[in-house]
Design an enzyme around this catalytic site. Structure first.
Site, PDB file in Angstrom:
ATOM      1  CE  LYS A  35     -60.724 -39.481  13.958  1.00 56.24           C
ATOM      2  NZ  LYS A  35     -60.198 -39.861  13.022  1.00 56.24           N
ATOM      3  CE1 TYR A 244     -42.818 -35.255  43.233  1.00 53.09           C
ATOM      4  CE2 TYR A 244     -44.513 -34.456  41.921  1.00 53.09           C
ATOM      5  CZ  TYR A 244     -44.218 -35.123  42.971  1.00 53.09           C
ATOM      6  OH  TYR A 244     -45.093 -35.808  43.559  1.00 53.09           O
TER       7      TYR A 244
HETATM    8  C1  LIG Z   1     -60.268 -38.736  12.037  1.00 50.45           C
HETATM    9  C2  LIG Z   1     -60.659 -38.916  10.498  1.00 50.45           C
HETATM   10  C3  LIG Z   1     -61.400 -37.696  10.067  1.00 50.45           C
HETATM   11  C4  LIG Z   1     -61.399 -36.525  10.758  1.00 50.45           C
HETATM   12  O1  LIG Z   1     -60.209 -35.744  10.635  1.00 50.45           O
HETATM   13  P1  LIG Z   1     -59.666 -34.282  11.246  1.00 50.45           P
HETATM   14  O2  LIG Z   1     -58.738 -34.052  10.718  1.00 50.45           O
HETATM   15  O3  LIG Z   1     -60.057 -34.340  12.684  1.00 50.45           O
HETATM   16  O4  LIG Z   1     -60.833 -33.217  10.701  1.00 50.45           O
HETATM   17  C5  LIG Z   1     -61.888 -38.002   8.758  1.00 50.45           C
HETATM   18  N1  LIG Z   1     -61.753 -39.059   8.148  1.00 50.45           N
HETATM   19  C6  LIG Z   1     -61.135 -40.251   8.618  1.00 50.45           C
HETATM   20  C7  LIG Z   1     -60.969 -41.280   7.951  1.00 50.45           C
HETATM   21  C8  LIG Z   1     -60.502 -40.158   9.844  1.00 50.45           C
HETATM   22  O5  LIG Z   1     -59.877 -41.067  10.449  1.00 50.45           O
END
Ligand SMILES: *Cc1c(COP(=O)(O)O)cnc(C)c1O
Length: 348
Positions: A35, A244
């Site tokens: 994702k 800055y």
């Molecule tokens: C993001 C997510 C994962 C992966 O999580 P990590 O901690 O990056 O391994 C797995 N299952 C769901 C439902 C998620 O939202």
């Protein structure tokens, strides 16, 4: 080449997947969560590299990401969508052959009416209270859903990065109570849960961050390297200030290098002077505030200032940088932004 370079090691991602896969027995499938554009690293490159190593199931957050991934992967691998079947997504789910993880009664109705017979999964809430059918909804819908035959039944752990947290066992128990006796495949664990041990593996694990070299997978191979070109250096005399807000002033005569990246590149301002960069193996402190496009570094102790300085890589990983900024490796990775000269190594 004014822009900083971001190098992504596809072989390291594949090796991390294989190492996580090796933690479970052969009957447990290891999916890959890609994702948010593979945590910022490019799903269209990461997906095919993993598929070539035998990954058969991928997970994305929303259907739009699934469409992009399907184009990159072609037909074959399963693509699960955590947001489920949202209003307006039906065409996309059908065309890109996505598997929505239904997470609310409305989604169940929507999916069964719009795409009867099209593959789906079910997400259950076991206490995180973020996504998933509540126990009462599940009890009411379970028979119908089981008859329709979900591809996968999942839940998600809230505290898996803390192995001793009592929430892990509590959610494991809740998941078992809700799904023992279910004849379909089950999955509970992301990276953290994969590391908790076999009880947490069920039929599939779905790591994300561990693939990309982030905690809680402490044994991960580093995946990302960022080198920042030095644009100029100058001598700063005592009582002169840098950047800055005059946030840093020289106590002794100092050589300051200005490098080409800043918070617009995800090198977030909050890391400030808690961060460092590397000239070969030699650490150099960041001084003053991180600007949008520039960072200033004290290089007084170097015999020679190199053409570029490393801010992410073998010397300082995503979680080191995250610590300096008071955040987590996930946020560093997904913040890296589009301005880098990106290149990929491996993945053949
Ligand atoms: C993001 C997510 C994962 C992966 O999580 P990590 O901690 O990056 O391994 C797995 N299952 C769901 C439902 C998620 O939202």
């Amino acid at each position: 080449m004014g822009a900083a370079s971001l190098t992504i090691d596809l072989d390291a991602i594949c090796a991390n997947w294989a190492a996580l896969d090796a933690l479970s027995t052969a009957h447990v499938e290891t999916a890959a969560v890609i994702k948010a554009d593979a945590y910022g690293l490019g799903a269209a490159r990461v997906g095919p590299a993993l598929a070539a190593k035998g990954v058969r199931s991928f997970c994305v957050a929303v259907a739009e990401e699934g469409r992009v991934l399907r184009r990159a992967l072609g037909e074959g691998p399963d693509i699960y969508v955590f947001a489920g079947h949202m209003a307006g997504d039906t065409g996309l789910i059908e065309e890109a052959d996505l598997i929505p993880m239904l997470n609310a009664p409305e989604q169940v109705v929507r999916h069964m009416e719009a795409l009867p017979g099209h593959g789906f999964g079910v997400q259950l809430d076991t206490g995180m209270n973020r996504l998933g059918l509540e126990p009462d909804d599940w009890a009411a819908l379970r028979d119908d859903l089981m008859q329709a035959g979900p591809r996968l039944v999942i839940s998600h752990l809230a505290c898996a990065d803390e192995p001793d947290h009592p929430m892990n066992a509590q959610q494991l128990r809740a998941f078992r109570e809700m799904t023992d006796g279910v004849a379909h495949r089950r999955a509970l664990s992301a990276t953290g849960g994969t590391l908790l041990g076999p009880e947490y593996h069920f039929d599939m694990v779905r790591p994300g961050v561990g693939l990309y070299g982030g905690l809680p997978f402490a044994d991960a191979r580093p995946v990302v390297r960022i080198d920042l070109p030095v644009i100029q250096t100058r001598i700063v005399r005592p009582f002169e200030t840098v950047g800055y807000g005059n946030a840093w002033d020289a106590h002794v005569e100092s050589r300051i290098a200005t490098v080409a990246a800043g918070y617009a590149d995800g090198l977030i301002r909050a890391m400030g002077d808690a961060a460092q960069v590397f000239a070969g193996d030699v650490p150099c402190p960041v001084v003053g505030r991180v600007s949008m496009d520039l960072i200033t570094v004290d290089v007084s102790h170097l015999d020679e200032v190199p053409d570029s300085l490393e801010i992410l890589g073998p010397h300082q990983g995503v979680d080191d940088l995250a610590d300096a900024a008071g955040t987590i490796g996930y946020e560093i990775l997904t913040s890296l932004g589009p301005r880098y000269n990106r290149s990929y190594t491996g993945g053949a």
